[in-house]
Write a protein that holds these residues in place. Structure first.
Motif, PDB file in Angstrom:
ATOM      1  N   UNK A   9     -26.772   8.518  23.643  1.00 32.70           N
ATOM      2  CA  UNK A   9     -25.421   8.917  23.219  1.00 32.70           C
ATOM      3  C   UNK A   9     -25.362  10.371  22.737  1.00 32.70           C
ATOM      4  N   UNK A  10     -26.415  11.114  22.930  1.00 32.73           N
ATOM      5  CA  UNK A  10     -26.408  12.541  22.550  1.00 32.73           C
ATOM      6  C   UNK A  10     -25.874  13.371  23.714  1.00 32.73           C
ATOM      7  N   UNK A  11     -24.890  14.210  23.433  1.00 35.38           N
ATOM      8  CA  UNK A  11     -24.292  15.026  24.502  1.00 35.38           C
ATOM      9  C   UNK A  11     -25.343  15.928  25.156  1.00 35.38           C
ATOM     10  N   UNK A  12     -26.279  16.397  24.362  1.00 35.06           N
ATOM     11  CA  UNK A  12     -27.280  17.310  24.915  1.00 35.06           C
ATOM     12  C   UNK A  12     -28.296  16.576  25.788  1.00 35.06           C
ATOM     13  N   UNK A  13     -28.554  15.330  25.452  1.00 40.42           N
ATOM     14  CA  UNK A  13     -29.410  14.502  26.314  1.00 40.42           C
ATOM     15  C   UNK A  13     -28.648  14.152  27.593  1.00 40.42           C
ATOM     16  N   UNK A  14     -27.373  13.844  27.448  1.00 39.22           N
ATOM     17  CA  UNK A  14     -26.571  13.424  28.608  1.00 39.22           C
ATOM     18  C   UNK A  14     -26.537  14.483  29.708  1.00 39.22           C
ATOM     19  N   UNK A 174     -12.346  11.699  25.352  1.00 36.57           N
ATOM     20  CA  UNK A 174     -12.618  10.337  24.864  1.00 36.57           C
ATOM     21  C   UNK A 174     -12.167  10.105  23.430  1.00 36.57           C
ATOM     22  N   UNK A 175     -11.779  11.164  22.733  1.00 39.01           N
ATOM     23  CA  UNK A 175     -11.371  10.984  21.328  1.00 39.01           C
ATOM     24  C   UNK A 175     -10.102  10.141  21.258  1.00 39.01           C
ATOM     25  N   UNK A 176     -10.105   9.184  20.346  1.00 42.69           N
ATOM     26  CA  UNK A 176      -8.927   8.318  20.224  1.00 42.69           C
ATOM     27  C   UNK A 176      -8.073   8.749  19.042  1.00 42.69           C
ATOM     28  N   UNK A 177      -6.771   8.510  19.155  1.00 40.96           N
ATOM     29  CA  UNK A 177      -5.848   8.810  18.060  1.00 40.96           C
ATOM     30  C   UNK A 177      -5.637  10.298  17.854  1.00 40.96           C
ATOM     31  N   UNK A 178      -5.795  11.068  18.928  1.00 40.63           N
ATOM     32  CA  UNK A 178      -5.683  12.524  18.812  1.00 40.63           C
ATOM     33  C   UNK A 178      -4.602  13.002  19.767  1.00 40.63           C
ATOM     34  N   UNK A 179      -3.777  13.913  19.288  1.00 41.32           N
ATOM     35  CA  UNK A 179      -2.776  14.505  20.190  1.00 41.32           C
ATOM     36  C   UNK A 179      -3.381  15.727  20.844  1.00 41.32           C
ATOM     37  N   UNK A 180      -3.516  15.671  22.154  1.00 43.59           N
ATOM     38  CA  UNK A 180      -4.051  16.829  22.883  1.00 43.59           C
ATOM     39  C   UNK A 180      -2.913  17.529  23.595  1.00 43.59           C
ATOM     40  N   UNK A 181      -2.883  18.843  23.485  1.00 40.88           N
ATOM     41  CA  UNK A 181      -1.849  19.565  24.233  1.00 40.88           C
ATOM     42  C   UNK A 181      -2.149  19.401  25.731  1.00 40.88           C
ATOM     43  N   UNK A 201     -22.877   7.318  35.188  1.00 42.03           N
ATOM     44  CA  UNK A 201     -24.031   6.593  34.643  1.00 42.03           C
ATOM     45  C   UNK A 201     -24.392   7.042  33.235  1.00 42.03           C
ATOM     46  N   UNK A 202     -24.331   8.352  32.998  1.00 40.23           N
ATOM     47  CA  UNK A 202     -24.936   8.859  31.762  1.00 40.23           C
ATOM     48  C   UNK A 202     -23.962   9.495  30.773  1.00 40.23           C
ATOM     49  N   UNK A 203     -22.797   9.892  31.234  1.00 40.11           N
ATOM     50  CA  UNK A 203     -21.873  10.620  30.357  1.00 40.11           C
ATOM     51  C   UNK A 203     -20.626   9.787  30.037  1.00 40.11           C
ATOM     52  N   UNK A 204     -20.151   9.081  31.036  1.00 40.63           N
ATOM     53  CA  UNK A 204     -18.919   8.314  30.843  1.00 40.63           C
ATOM     54  C   UNK A 204     -19.150   6.997  30.127  1.00 40.63           C
ATOM     55  N   UNK A 205     -20.011   6.992  29.162  1.00 41.29           N
ATOM     56  CA  UNK A 205     -20.295   5.768  28.396  1.00 41.29           C
ATOM     57  C   UNK A 205     -19.527   5.853  27.074  1.00 41.29           C
ATOM     58  N   UNK A 206     -19.393   4.737  26.353  1.00 41.45           N
ATOM     59  CA  UNK A 206     -18.627   4.806  25.103  1.00 41.45           C
ATOM     60  C   UNK A 206     -19.146   5.872  24.142  1.00 41.45           C
ATOM     61  N   UNK A 207     -18.212   6.489  23.441  1.00 40.20           N
ATOM     62  CA  UNK A 207     -18.596   7.502  22.446  1.00 40.20           C
ATOM     63  C   UNK A 207     -19.089   6.785  21.199  1.00 40.20           C
ATOM     64  N   UNK A 208     -20.306   7.099  20.794  1.00 45.89           N
ATOM     65  CA  UNK A 208     -20.844   6.496  19.561  1.00 45.89           C
ATOM     66  C   UNK A 208     -21.605   7.556  18.789  1.00 45.89           C
TER      67      UNK A 208
END
Ligand SMILES: N[C@@H](CCC(=O)N[C@@H](CS)C(=O)NCC(=O)O)C(=O)O
Length: 208
Positions: A9-14, A174-181, A201-208
């Motif tokens: 779940x680390x962005x840098x590993x992904x 993937x952030x929830x409850x956020x208003x994005x322009x 496979x490696x990036x589009x997994x749930x954000x944790x």
């Protein structure tokens, strides 16, 4: 066999895992960091004295810093025209995005991600998160403008710049409850890269 140390779940590993997938490169991943610990063990610190993931072991070659690992993999295992073209102007532009992600985007994105994903709702400082969101959205707006009329980040060919920024974009979208322009160019690009197998496979997994 390539070994990649780091929790999934680390962005840098992904980024690194996605890059291996693009290169059709077999690898073994060892969970480390976060809940898995191990980063302060002497055997891990001997590989990476920063005590961070990802860390790559390729035979007797060891490398840390995710963007450096992605560059190395593309150079060592990809035809030069593929993910990391050699033409100086194209490569310079790709390098620019890798450096920008490390020095501008990631520091702005990190507090938002930690605040909204890794902090329980009752402990969130929403005023601070709103200010941080404002900062990071300015970076995404810059990228949106760059992507006007472009298919990928550089050279109309998918490159390691798309991998590195795509991994961060997954967290943004993937952030929830956020208003994005609305950022239509960024969104189109994101939809495009999110279809790639390595992303799924490696990036589009749930954000944790
Ligand atoms: N600039 C480094 C940052 C490395 C980094 O901060 N990694 C984080 C995960 S994204 C880490 O190891 N955190 C400690 C942990 O997971 O316990 C890179 O791109 O590799």
């Amino acid at each position: 066999m390539i070994t990649i140390w780091g929790r999934a779940n680390s962005v840098n590993v992904q980024k690194v895992l996605w890059c291996c997938d693009e290169l059709v490169l077999p690898f073994e991943r060892i969970d480390a960091g976060g809940q898995f610990g191990r980063l302060n063990e002497p055997s891990f610190l001997a590989l990476n004295p920063n005590g961070k993931v990802p860390t790559l072991v390729d035979g007797n070659y060891v490398l840390w810093e995710s963007n450096a690992i992605v560059r190395y993999l593309a150079l060592e295992y990809g035809p030069s025209s593929m993910l990391y073209p050699a033409e100086p102007k194209v490569r310079g532009s790709i390098e620019r995005w890798l450096d920008w992600s490390a020095t501008s985007l990631a520091p702005a994105e990190r507090p938002v991600f930690l605040g909204l994903v890794r902090t329980p709702p009752e402990k969130r400082d929403m005023a601070q998160i709103a200010a941080d969101l404002h900062q990071v959205s300015q970076h995404w707006r810059l990228l949106d403008q760059h992507l006007t009329g472009r298919f990928f980040l550089e050279n109309e060919r998918f490159s390691i710049a798309d991998i590195v920024l795509g991994a961060f974009a997954r967290r943004w979208f993937g952030l929830e409850g956020v208003e994005r322009e609305p950022l239509p160019n960024l969104e189109r690009w994101y939809q495009r890269i999110a279809q790639r197998e390595g992303f799924r496979k490696y990036v589009g997994i749930p954000l944790t």
